[in-house]
Enzyme design. Structure first.
Site, PDB file in Angstrom:
ATOM      1  CE  LYS A 161      -4.064  -2.225   2.069  1.00 31.68           C
ATOM      2  NZ  LYS A 161      -4.995  -2.219   3.249  1.00 31.68           N
TER       3      LYS A 161
ATOM      4  CE1 TYR B 139      -9.388  -3.109   0.540  1.00 32.47           C
ATOM      5  CE2 TYR B 139      -8.704  -1.115  -0.601  1.00 32.47           C
ATOM      6  CZ  TYR B 139      -8.402  -2.203   0.209  1.00 32.47           C
ATOM      7  OH  TYR B 139      -7.120  -2.388   0.675  1.00 32.47           O
TER       8      TYR B 139
ATOM      9  CG  ASN C 227      -3.969  -2.273   6.760  1.00 27.83           C
ATOM     10  OD1 ASN C 227      -3.814  -1.715   5.676  1.00 27.83           O
ATOM     11  ND2 ASN C 227      -4.956  -3.117   6.993  1.00 27.83           N
TER      12      ASN C 227
ATOM     13  CG  HIS D 142      -5.032  -6.256  -0.523  1.00 29.84           C
ATOM     14  ND1 HIS D 142      -6.271  -6.349   0.063  1.00 29.84           N
ATOM     15  CD2 HIS D 142      -5.036  -7.146  -1.545  1.00 29.84           C
ATOM     16  CE1 HIS D 142      -6.991  -7.252  -0.593  1.00 29.84           C
ATOM     17  NE2 HIS D 142      -6.268  -7.748  -1.580  1.00 29.84           N
TER      18      HIS D 142
ATOM     19  CD  GLU E 236      -8.311  -9.352  -3.775  1.00 23.91           C
ATOM     20  OE1 GLU E 236      -7.171  -9.748  -3.454  1.00 23.91           O
ATOM     21  OE2 GLU E 236      -9.225  -9.151  -2.947  1.00 23.91           O
TER      22      GLU E 236
HETATM   23  O1  CDP Z   1      -7.216  -6.082   4.465  1.00 27.72           O
HETATM   24  P1  CDP Z   1      -7.997  -7.107   5.256  1.00 27.72           P
HETATM   25  O2  CDP Z   1      -8.596  -8.185   4.387  1.00 27.72           O
HETATM   26  O3  CDP Z   1      -7.210  -7.653   6.397  1.00 27.72           O
HETATM   27  O4  CDP Z   1      -9.213  -6.310   5.937  1.00 27.72           O
HETATM   28  P2  CDP Z   1     -10.673  -5.948   5.424  1.00 27.72           P
HETATM   29  O5  CDP Z   1     -11.604  -6.156   6.565  1.00 27.72           O
HETATM   30  O6  CDP Z   1     -11.002  -6.658   4.145  1.00 27.72           O
HETATM   31  O7  CDP Z   1     -10.594  -4.382   5.169  1.00 27.72           O
HETATM   32  C1  CDP Z   1      -9.981  -3.888   3.990  1.00 27.72           C
HETATM   33  C2  CDP Z   1      -9.120  -2.695   4.350  1.00 27.72           C
HETATM   34  O8  CDP Z   1      -9.962  -1.622   4.805  1.00 27.72           O
HETATM   35  C3  CDP Z   1      -8.139  -2.913   5.499  1.00 27.72           C
HETATM   36  O9  CDP Z   1      -6.941  -3.559   5.087  1.00 27.72           O
HETATM   37  C4  CDP Z   1      -7.890  -1.480   5.940  1.00 27.72           C
HETATM   38  O10 CDP Z   1      -6.989  -0.825   5.021  1.00 27.72           O
HETATM   39  C5  CDP Z   1      -9.266  -0.863   5.780  1.00 27.72           C
HETATM   40  N1  CDP Z   1     -10.047  -0.863   7.049  1.00 27.72           N
HETATM   41  C6  CDP Z   1     -10.022   0.248   7.861  1.00 27.72           C
HETATM   42  O11 CDP Z   1      -9.345   1.238   7.540  1.00 27.72           O
HETATM   43  N2  CDP Z   1     -10.761   0.272   9.019  1.00 27.72           N
HETATM   44  C7  CDP Z   1     -11.490  -0.800   9.376  1.00 27.72           C
HETATM   45  N3  CDP Z   1     -12.197  -0.762  10.512  1.00 27.72           N
HETATM   46  C8  CDP Z   1     -11.509  -1.946   8.573  1.00 27.72           C
HETATM   47  C9  CDP Z   1     -10.770  -1.949   7.408  1.00 27.72           C
HETATM   48 MG    MG Z   2     -10.121  -8.143   3.014  1.00 31.39          MG
END
Ligand code: CDP
Ligand code: MG
Length: 149
Positions: A9, A49, A112, A115, A126
């Site tokens: 990212k 997303y 974070n 991805h 993806e």
């Molecule tokens: O990336 P990952 O699959 O672990 O998490 P996700 O639940 O699919 O969420 C996608 C992305 O949204 C996360 O990697 C974060 O960058 C963002 N996110 C966030 O900023 N705040 C949250 N409460 C949940 C997700």
């Molecule tokens: Mg995810």
């Protein structure tokens, strides 16, 4: 061989973590089969997303991945989808195992670092969003015979 889509990212690039993070996947034994640095546009960010559309973090997350270039990659390996998620750590770096990538390099969920696809089906979706089939390279990597029976 199983494939996954990984994306470094904007914060990973800005903070100079590209080499360190790629190095972890290389040392694990995974095989890099496609890689490019790109600026994600809104259409791609929203498509990436789309499962999160309507959630409070959707727009900030779309803004985040559009904010500066990213490194998009396809990696191959045995059980790589699950293993890469383990290596990445929990979504929120504040809760991520300190030995994981997010646990080592991040402290806040809004930044974070990486991805990674959450299932084989998401990985294929993806990969197709970011790469054409021609951009994914088939080659023999030295030492493959030392990674499994
Ligand atoms: O990336 P990952 O699959 O672990 O998490 P996700 O639940 O699919 O969420 C996608 C992305 O949204 C996360 O990697 C974060 O960058 C963002 N996110 C966030 O900023 N705040 C949250 N409460 C949940 C997700
Ligand atoms: Mg995810």
């Amino acid at each position: 061989m199983e494939r996954t889509f990984l994306m470094l990212k904007p914060d990973a690039i800005q903070r100079g973590l590209v080499g360190e993070i790629i190095s972890r996947f290389e040392k694990k034994g995974f095989k890099l089969v496609a890689m490019k640095m790109i600026q994600v546009d809104r259409t791609l960010a929203e498509e990436h997303y789309k499962e999160h559309r309507g959630k409070a973090f959707f727009e900030p997350t779309v803004q985040y991945i559009m904010s500066s270039p990213v490194v998009a990659m396809v990696w191959e390996g045995k059980n790589i989808v699950a293993l890469a998620r383990e290596m990445m750590g929990a979504t929120n770096p504040a809760n991520a195992n300190p030995g994981s990538i997010r646990g080592s390099y991040g402290m806040d969920i809004s930044r974070n670092v990486i991805h990674g696809s959450d299932s084989v089906e998401s990985a294929e979706r993806e990969i197709a969003l970011y790469f054409t089939p021609q951009e994914i390279l088939a080659y023999t990597k030295a030492g493959e015979e030392w990674l499994s029976e």
